[in-house]
Design a protein around this motif. Structure first.
Motif, PDB file in Angstrom:
ATOM      1  N   UNK A 175       0.842  -1.192   0.000  1.00  0.00           N
ATOM      2  CA  UNK A 175       0.000   0.000   0.000  1.00  0.00           C
ATOM      3  C   UNK A 175       0.881   1.247   0.000  1.00  0.00           C
ATOM      4  N   UNK A 176       0.429   2.299  -0.665  1.00  0.00           N
ATOM      5  CA  UNK A 176       1.241   3.504  -0.775  1.00  0.00           C
ATOM      6  C   UNK A 176       1.282   4.240   0.564  1.00  0.00           C
ATOM      7  N   UNK A 177       2.487   4.517   1.030  1.00  0.00           N
ATOM      8  CA  UNK A 177       2.681   5.230   2.289  1.00  0.00           C
ATOM      9  C   UNK A 177       2.750   6.735   2.062  1.00  0.00           C
ATOM     10  N   UNK A 178       3.451   7.158   1.018  1.00  0.00           N
ATOM     11  CA  UNK A 178       3.579   8.599   0.762  1.00  0.00           C
ATOM     12  C   UNK A 178       4.003   8.843  -0.683  1.00  0.00           C
ATOM     13  N   UNK A 179       3.855  10.091  -1.097  1.00  0.00           N
ATOM     14  CA  UNK A 179       4.331  10.544  -2.401  1.00  0.00           C
ATOM     15  C   UNK A 179       5.587  11.372  -2.178  1.00  0.00           C
ATOM     16  N   UNK A 180       6.702  10.913  -2.738  1.00  0.00           N
ATOM     17  CA  UNK A 180       7.948  11.660  -2.635  1.00  0.00           C
ATOM     18  C   UNK A 180       8.135  12.450  -3.924  1.00  0.00           C
ATOM     19  N   UNK A 181       7.922  13.749  -3.853  1.00  0.00           N
ATOM     20  CA  UNK A 181       8.065  14.548  -5.063  1.00  0.00           C
ATOM     21  C   UNK A 181       9.534  14.801  -5.362  1.00  0.00           C
ATOM     22  N   UNK A 182       9.891  14.602  -6.624  1.00  0.00           N
ATOM     23  CA  UNK A 182      11.280  14.763  -7.052  1.00  0.00           C
ATOM     24  C   UNK A 182      11.681  16.224  -6.926  1.00  0.00           C
ATOM     25  N   UNK A 183      12.998  16.455  -6.923  1.00  0.00           N
ATOM     26  CA  UNK A 183      13.508  17.806  -6.724  1.00  0.00           C
ATOM     27  C   UNK A 183      13.249  18.705  -7.923  1.00  0.00           C
ATOM     28  N   UNK A 184      13.032  18.092  -9.102  1.00  0.00           N
ATOM     29  CA  UNK A 184      12.771  18.912 -10.283  1.00  0.00           C
ATOM     30  C   UNK A 184      14.024  19.507 -10.887  1.00  0.00           C
ATOM     31  N   UNK A 185      15.158  18.801 -10.789  1.00  0.00           N
ATOM     32  CA  UNK A 185      16.410  19.345 -11.307  1.00  0.00           C
ATOM     33  C   UNK A 185      16.430  19.389 -12.826  1.00  0.00           C
ATOM     34  N   UNK A 559      19.108  29.226 -10.909  1.00  0.00           N
ATOM     35  CA  UNK A 559      17.919  28.451 -10.520  1.00  0.00           C
ATOM     36  C   UNK A 559      18.323  27.140  -9.864  1.00  0.00           C
ATOM     37  N   UNK A 560      17.683  26.849  -8.712  1.00  0.00           N
ATOM     38  CA  UNK A 560      18.009  25.637  -7.958  1.00  0.00           C
ATOM     39  C   UNK A 560      16.729  24.925  -7.557  1.00  0.00           C
ATOM     40  N   UNK A 561      16.866  23.651  -7.223  1.00  0.00           N
ATOM     41  CA  UNK A 561      15.736  22.874  -6.731  1.00  0.00           C
ATOM     42  C   UNK A 561      15.517  23.178  -5.258  1.00  0.00           C
ATOM     43  N   UNK A 562      14.441  22.606  -4.698  1.00  0.00           N
ATOM     44  CA  UNK A 562      14.145  22.805  -3.283  1.00  0.00           C
ATOM     45  C   UNK A 562      15.230  22.230  -2.385  1.00  0.00           C
ATOM     46  N   UNK A 563      16.032  21.289  -2.897  1.00  0.00           N
ATOM     47  CA  UNK A 563      17.112  20.701  -2.101  1.00  0.00           C
ATOM     48  C   UNK A 563      18.469  21.315  -2.426  1.00  0.00           C
ATOM     49  N   UNK A 564      18.474  22.396  -3.244  1.00  0.00           N
ATOM     50  CA  UNK A 564      19.709  23.121  -3.494  1.00  0.00           C
ATOM     51  C   UNK A 564      20.500  22.691  -4.711  1.00  0.00           C
ATOM     52  N   UNK A 570      17.140  24.741 -16.676  1.00  0.00           N
ATOM     53  CA  UNK A 570      16.449  26.007 -16.436  1.00  0.00           C
ATOM     54  C   UNK A 570      17.406  27.180 -16.597  1.00  0.00           C
ATOM     55  N   UNK A 571      18.648  26.979 -16.177  1.00  0.00           N
ATOM     56  CA  UNK A 571      19.663  28.019 -16.343  1.00  0.00           C
ATOM     57  C   UNK A 571      19.900  28.293 -17.830  1.00  0.00           C
TER      58      UNK A 571
END
Length: 590
Positions: A175-185, A559-564, A570-571
């Motif tokens: 069963x799915x516990x959570x959705x881990x959204x990617x950093x979007x790099x 431009x950076x992702x949420x994790x730096x 994007x640059x």
């Protein structure tokens, strides 16, 4: 006197879901500290608050009961709370109630909410968990994304209760516990489906790799909404029955000394950080502060989330050797959200080898002396974690060792796919591999999109496929070029660099963007023109190409992702559109 009480290793447990582990420890060692949060926001010296395993279980149960009254099992529940104990309680409460957690960060002043809005639109949560401090901003954010306010539940507003949610054991470990959204790099964030089984396996893999027991102390500042922070800072210690000590990412960035101080004060045995954190410690922790630290209890410093640089590993080990930290304590690793977290990890310290850069550009691996022309020093990312298989592939066929290609992964920690993206799921998670023995296996392979090679059984990562710069038919890896630029500009206050391709008259050309840290340019030992020449000479000498453009940017402009992580594509797009925030010429002389 040393304790002779028996200890439990993760290898000796068989929990099929994280709530089962927490409730086991709550019954078995209820008074033992589970989580400590040190708040530097109200007092710069840090104020510590601790939850025991019994208290954690009770509070998570209260959250689960409140959720059960508002939502149904399987509903998405977003976590948009500040970094602290409430966040962990909220995450566990979602798992207890069989809801699908969506870990996010709370809205912050002077920080774009674009990613938060995108994730909320994509996940469509039935409820958002937050705290009083962020409630107003969170409510307004839900109105922006859905047109009406989503139900908001305050984690610090729940009444004390001994009521329990339904039994935490899931209907099925898958069963799915959570959705881990990617950093979007390299693209917009995607929700990775993480099952209860993926979560437990990933936490167990990391714990077993370091032989963690209930006596270990994990110290972390990593964001809870990031896969590395969530697995190593929450799931792994709770599975092992160990203690986790946390501070916020902002507290670390403001004063890196706080991280190592907590390791010293609490006898930290295990910690993790991306490469930039090592550089920050070396650069900003003073000799006086270093003399106050004791790091001999630390047996593992896991280094991942971004390219591991050999210079950073060596500099950190040298600076803190007198504190008891040894180079053998470094544990570089490789992982990604689609694998829940880890894929490989080093067992016996960092392996640093030098390879012929020209041969790597051709897709072949050849060792060379460190002082050879064109030598590229790489840090190995270790060997596959228990149960994980790693292959290097090209166009669906397995390559032999010492050939570069795309990294493919298979194992019980690999996610079943992306949330609401069946085509992306099929393309990335359902790959078939033609082995070197001529046998086709699959569709069980995850295509990571990362490039690397296997050498003597160890994985070396060279970059991202989508970031690759191809000039005259030769591959050039941006992390390698960026490291060269950083070294060439050692006299400048460089915050970050990005190497990316630009269109030229005769094909792709190379551009380099350099973001500088705050401060005036006056008094610098070099002029702008000399700096550009230094970059071009260094890149030309080491990589055989000359940058077509070298641009300098204001602090925070890359431009950076949420994790730096730097978003190179994007640059490149902003550079093409002329929207990068360049430093004016006057900066260098004002």
């Amino acid at each position: 006197m040393p304790s002779h009480a028996p200890v439990t290793t993760v290898r000796g447990t068989d929990f099929r879901a994280l709530p089962l582990a927490v409730r086991h420890w709550a019954r078995d060692r209820g008074a033992a500290p589970a989580l400590t949060f040190v708040d530097h926001g109200t007092d710069r010296r840090g104020v510590a608050t601790t939850l025991t395993y019994a208290e954690l279980d009770l509070q998570a149960s209260a959250v689960a009961a409140a959720l059960a009254a508002r939502c149904r099992p399987g509903d998405r529940v977003a976590l948009a709370a500040p970094h602290g104990l409430d966040y962990v309680v909220g995450f566990l409460g979602c798992l207890y109630a069989r809801m699908v957690a969506v870990p996010l960060h709370a809205p912050e002043p002077f920080r774009s909410n674009d990613r938060l809005e995108a994730v909320l639109r994509d996940s469509v949560p039935s409820c958002v968990l937050t705290t009083r401090a962020a409630a107003e901003e969170v409510t307004e954010l839900t109105r922006t994304t859905s047109g009406e306010a989503t139900a908001v539940l305050l984690l610090d507003g729940l009444p004390a209760t001994d009521s329990r949610a339904p039994a935490p054991e899931p209907v099925d470990p898958g069963d799915i516990a959570y959705l881990q959204y990617t950093s979007g790099s390299t693209q917009s964030p995607r929700g990775v489906l993480i099952g209860n089984d993926n979560l437990v396996v990933a936490a167990r893999q990391s714990a077993e790799q370091s032989d963690l027991t209930e006596r270990d102390v994990i110290v972390s500042w990593l964001p809870f909404f990031h896969d590395m922070g969530l697995i190593t800072g929450i799931a792994m210690p709770l599975l092992a029955g160990a203690r986790a000590v946390h501070l916020t990412p902002m507290a670390f960035v403001q004063q890196p000394y706080r991280w190592l101080r907590l390791i010293s004060d609490y006898g930290g045995t295990w910690t993790a950080a991306p490469n930039f954190a090592l550089d920050l410690c070396v650069r900003r922790i003073t000799d006086y502060q270093t003399a106050t630290l004791r790091l001999d209890t630390l047996h593992t410093l896991c280094n991942g989330s971004e390219q591991v640089r050999s210079e950073s590993v060596r500099a950190f080990a040298e600076k803190f050797e007198a504190c008891g930290f040894a180079l053998s304590g470094h544990a570089p690793g490789y992982g990604l959200a689609e694998a829940t977290l880890g894929v490989t990890s080093a067992l016996d310290g960092a392996t640093i080898l030098t390879f012929d850069r020209a041969r790597l550009a051709e897709g072949r691996v050849r060792r060379c002396p460190p002082d050879a022309p064109g030598a590229w020093r790489l840090v190995g990312c270790g060997t596959p974690l228990p149960g994980v298989e790693v292959r290097i592939a090209d166009e669906g066929s397995e390559l032999p060792p010492d050939r570069t290609g795309e990294i493919w992964v298979s194992g019980p920690n690999v996610s079943p796919g992306y949330w609401s993206r069946p085509e992306d799921t099929r393309r990335s998670f359902r790959a078939e591999l033609l082995g070197r023995d001529g046998v086709r296996s699959g569709p069980v392979w995850l295509r990571t999109g990362d490039l690397g090679f296997l050498h003597e059984g160890e994985l070396f990562v060279t970059g991202r496929i989508k970031d690759l710069v191809v000039i005259d038919g030769r591959n050039h890896y941006p992390p390698d070029i960026e490291a060269t630029v950083q070294t060439a500009l050692d006299a400048l206050p460089v915050a970050a660099t990005a190497a990316f391709p630009v269109a030229g008259e005769h094909g792709e050309q190379l551009a380099v963007a350099v973001e500088l840290r705050p401060g005036p340019g006056a008094g610098l030992p070099v002029t702008r023109e000399e700096t550009v020449r230094s970059v071009r000479r260094a890149v030309g000498r080491h990589h055989g190409i000359e940058p077509h453009e070298v641009v300098f940017l204001r602090p925070g402009a890359l431009p950076k992702t949420s994790s730096g992580k730097v978003r190179r594509r994007a640059c490149a797009e902003r550079h093409r559109l002329g929207t990068l925030d360049h430093l004016e010429t006057e900066w260098w002389t004002s």
